[in-house]
Design an enzyme around this catalytic site. Sequence first.
Site, PDB file in Angstrom:
ATOM      1  N   LEU A 177       0.708  -1.225   0.176  1.00  0.00           N
ATOM      2  CA  LEU A 177      -0.055   0.042  -0.010  1.00  0.00           C
ATOM      3  C   LEU A 177       0.926   1.385   0.099  1.00  0.00           C
ATOM      4  O   LEU A 177       0.236   2.196   0.009  1.00  0.00           O
ATOM      5  CB  LEU A 177      -1.028   0.017   1.199  1.00  0.00           C
ATOM      6  CG  LEU A 177      -2.002  -1.340   1.146  1.00  0.00           C
ATOM      7  CD1 LEU A 177      -2.775  -1.128   2.247  1.00  0.00           C
ATOM      8  CD2 LEU A 177      -2.856  -1.019  -0.184  1.00  0.00           C
ATOM      9  N   ASP A 207      -0.056  -9.731  -4.850  1.00  0.00           N
ATOM     10  CA  ASP A 207       1.295  -8.999  -4.929  1.00  0.00           C
ATOM     11  C   ASP A 207       1.150  -7.513  -5.464  1.00  0.00           C
ATOM     12  O   ASP A 207       1.903  -7.299  -6.229  1.00  0.00           O
ATOM     13  CB  ASP A 207       2.323  -9.648  -5.411  1.00  0.00           C
ATOM     14  CG  ASP A 207       3.778  -9.196  -5.266  1.00  0.00           C
ATOM     15  OD1 ASP A 207       3.929  -8.397  -4.348  1.00  0.00           O
ATOM     16  OD2 ASP A 207       4.580  -9.520  -5.796  1.00  0.00           O
ATOM     17  N   GLY A 237       7.179  -4.979  -9.779  1.00  0.00           N
ATOM     18  CA  GLY A 237       6.044  -4.975  -9.501  1.00  0.00           C
ATOM     19  C   GLY A 237       4.786  -4.691 -10.452  1.00  0.00           C
ATOM     20  O   GLY A 237       5.330  -3.707 -11.340  1.00  0.00           O
TER      21      GLY A 237
HETATM   22 ZN   LIG Z   1       7.831 -10.450  -2.788  1.00  0.00          ZN
END
Ligand SMILES: [Zn+2]
Length: 424
Positions: free
Chosen positions: A65, A306, A325
């Site tokens: 977050l 994730d 990410g």
């Molecule tokens: Zn990780």
Amino acid sequence: MLLIKNGRVLDPTSKTDAVRDVLLDGETISEIAAPGKISRANGAEVFDAAGLVVTPGFIDMHVHLREPGQENSETIETGTKAAARGGFTAVCCMPNTRPVNDNASITRFIVDRARVHGHVRVWPIGAASIGSKGEDIAEIAAMRDAGIVAVSDDGKPIATAKLARQIMDYCRSLDLPVIEHAEDVSLAAGAVMREGIASTRLGLSGMPAAAESVCVARDVQIAELTGARLHIAHLSAKASLEQVRFAKKQGLRVTCEVTPHHFTLIDEDVTYDSRFKMNPPLAAREDREALLAGLADGTVDAIATDHAPHEPAIKDVEFDKAPFGILGFETAVGLALEQLVHTNRIPLMRMVELFTTGPARVLGKERKLAAGEPADLTIFSLDRPWTFRVKESPSKSRNSPFDGRTFKGGPAATIVSGKIVHRA
Ligand SMILES: [Zn+2]
């Protein structure tokens, strides 16, 4: 009061799969009964769930977050709003904030912010080591008292086997799960994707599957040594899954999660677009096949996204330089339906389990639809066509490889503590 009428109620705990009315009274479930049989529903607000699936609230046990410290990429407010849109009623936020959530005052900050600004429940995960630096064990007991549900040095692995032993020993006494980002940093050094034909073709530096599975093997053995609850985060490699399968057969308390991007995409899908860069990287075709088998046979305990927002200024750069990410919340249910259910790889009940009782069990919690339980529910469609447009996301970031993808079925409403926090 809120009456959810005529939905197909699916509850893995009671094995219910039937059309039911569900009455919510304030923050709790008051009654579940055959359609039209709830008499005390007079005056209740009505939600018509005909044609929709009604389940216990979905849990995403692995999210970032970014608050405190990287509020340009996400905040507790924007992240939980995106989570609600994705059908999630509770999220577990990883401790790699700035500062790292390695002490009770940061944990309390997150819990307090979430209480005021959160659209869904936020269950923080504390750092395993101070600063997640891999040197000294963090103040785990104090963080537990402040509200953490697990520990992890996510972003990196617990640095050494000795420290992993110390943390698992300690967490065993507290009955807290230890969540491992399994990576041998020496094997992964410098890599930006999975090693293989695809990385060679692109000329990008790759890490082998063993970069993950070597660490999983280490931790499974330390879990055996200590008796701790070990949970492998974002498991991506066939060899890692085999370690988990072996551990479960031995009766060890070892669990794992798989992300939607790892059961959907493979290394051959990677382009120079940094939206395909995540850690662990997209794996080989045979790894994906193994994950699909593990999701079906029970080796995998949970689907976790994730969710890893990065603001465009830092993510929209050359593949080599971009951080790892991608966003995860809003496409998770659509991808699970597309890849797992509509293909008949798993029954719908199993998918619901992977989003509800599966992660709850890992965290030592319960999730069920029954009178007296918290009124956290996820309602979704199996067939409504919709297209994910990342520009419409409440997230502050835009790093999704699934922008523009059309899905068959997805979140219809998210209810947290009796309140509709999202409605499609
Ligand atoms: Zn990780």
